[in-house]
Design an enzyme around this catalytic site. Sequence first.
Site, PDB file in Angstrom:
ATOM      1  N   ARG A  45       0.863  -1.173   0.000  1.00 53.85           N
ATOM      2  CA  ARG A  45       0.000   0.000   0.000  1.00 53.85           C
ATOM      3  C   ARG A  45       0.905   1.231   0.000  1.00 53.85           C
ATOM      4  O   ARG A  45       2.020   1.198   0.530  1.00 53.85           O
ATOM      5  CB  ARG A  45      -0.899   0.025   1.235  1.00 53.85           C
ATOM      6  N   LYS A  47      -2.186  -2.691   7.870  1.00 53.57           N
ATOM      7  CA  LYS A  47      -3.439  -2.340   8.544  1.00 53.57           C
ATOM      8  C   LYS A  47      -3.615  -3.150   9.824  1.00 53.57           C
ATOM      9  O   LYS A  47      -3.264  -4.322   9.881  1.00 53.57           O
ATOM     10  CB  LYS A  47      -4.623  -2.603   7.608  1.00 53.57           C
ATOM     11  N   HIS A 100      -2.164   3.007  -5.995  1.00 53.64           N
ATOM     12  CA  HIS A 100      -2.911   1.773  -5.780  1.00 53.64           C
ATOM     13  C   HIS A 100      -2.977   0.948  -7.069  1.00 53.64           C
ATOM     14  O   HIS A 100      -3.109  -0.273  -7.021  1.00 53.64           O
ATOM     15  CB  HIS A 100      -4.323   2.090  -5.282  1.00 53.64           C
ATOM     16  N   ARG A 119      -0.353  -1.561  -7.134  1.00 51.92           N
ATOM     17  CA  ARG A 119      -0.701  -2.714  -6.286  1.00 51.92           C
ATOM     18  C   ARG A 119      -1.612  -3.666  -7.056  1.00 51.92           C
ATOM     19  O   ARG A 119      -1.451  -4.889  -6.989  1.00 51.92           O
ATOM     20  CB  ARG A 119      -1.383  -2.174  -5.022  1.00 51.92           C
ATOM     21  N   HIS A 129      -4.314  -8.827   2.869  1.00 52.10           N
ATOM     22  CA  HIS A 129      -5.772  -8.808   2.999  1.00 52.10           C
ATOM     23  C   HIS A 129      -6.199  -9.730   4.134  1.00 52.10           C
ATOM     24  O   HIS A 129      -5.813 -10.897   4.163  1.00 52.10           O
ATOM     25  CB  HIS A 129      -6.435  -9.286   1.703  1.00 52.10           C
ATOM     26  N   TYR A 177      -9.700  -9.974  -8.003  1.00 52.19           N
ATOM     27  CA  TYR A 177      -8.775 -10.261  -9.097  1.00 52.19           C
ATOM     28  C   TYR A 177      -9.071 -11.576  -9.806  1.00 52.19           C
ATOM     29  O   TYR A 177      -8.348 -11.959 -10.724  1.00 52.19           O
ATOM     30  CB  TYR A 177      -7.337 -10.298  -8.567  1.00 52.19           C
TER      31      TYR A 177
END
Length: 308
Positions: free
Chosen positions: A155, A179, A251, A254, A277, A286
Amino acid sequence: MASRPVRAFLAMLSAERGAAANTIAGYERDLEDYMSALAARNLDPLSADVAAIRAYLQSLSEAGLAPATIARRLSALRQFHGFLYTEGHRGDDPTVTLQGPRKTMRVPHVLTLEDVDRLLKTAESGIAEARTPAARRAALRLAAQVELLYATGLRVSELLALPAASINAKRDHLVVRGKGNKERIVLLTEAARNAVSRYRAALNESKGGENSRFLFPADGEAGHLARQVFARDLKRLAGRAGIAAESLTPHGMRHAFATHLLQNGADLRIVQQLLGHADIATTQIYTHVLDERARSMVRDLHPLNDEG
């Protein structure tokens, strides 16, 4: 001020789950909106039944909120009522049978391999064309950032906050704190390591990197390069590379990392881990890549397909 049940739930999120301040603030806004709606019907979270919660969700839809926003609100309600049930504040959880709106996962525009190759070559040419030491350092920094993004799928916030000591020429990976303060390991390509080494050498020559704890230092309050500055540099690079500026964002690099891995046969679970994730459903945006590959395999390899 948040009501007592909401305050207790938010305290749990902070103490037990280590939720970030922004996350807690988002839950507080969603739950206070819910509490206000219940109060308007002389209800509270201990007396609200399935019908009351369903009516609340319907009111959000009628107010024009997007399905993704309603789904987020329902997720907050599920966690909140699950907490009330677990803590013994009520004897049931009225949200267990509720279904949210179907979220439409938008497939992002993805750079092609040719786009990325052109982008990296343009970044290299920018180094050769630099006329001053400061311009050369900026060009080396941008080349290192683009190589890192495409090599790791970081990120942009993770990239810009990388510690100065996180990468060295002998290590083929780095540990990223993402995160939720969770750590993960991402692998580095030789090209990315080399690009960072060149940049750091130039930075140290200027005495700009000796005392900074960040890989990409800056004079601002954060101590590292601002994401707005990097986004601006990336758009300028896109223009020089002949790529539409609106289609190239931090992004977007990414997205390219994940999509190109899957195109080359990577397992979806591995890509999930590399991206950081928490839920594989996020990574499944994806799978259009996998679907296309499957169609191509059936078309080209199935013995009973005689097209062409």
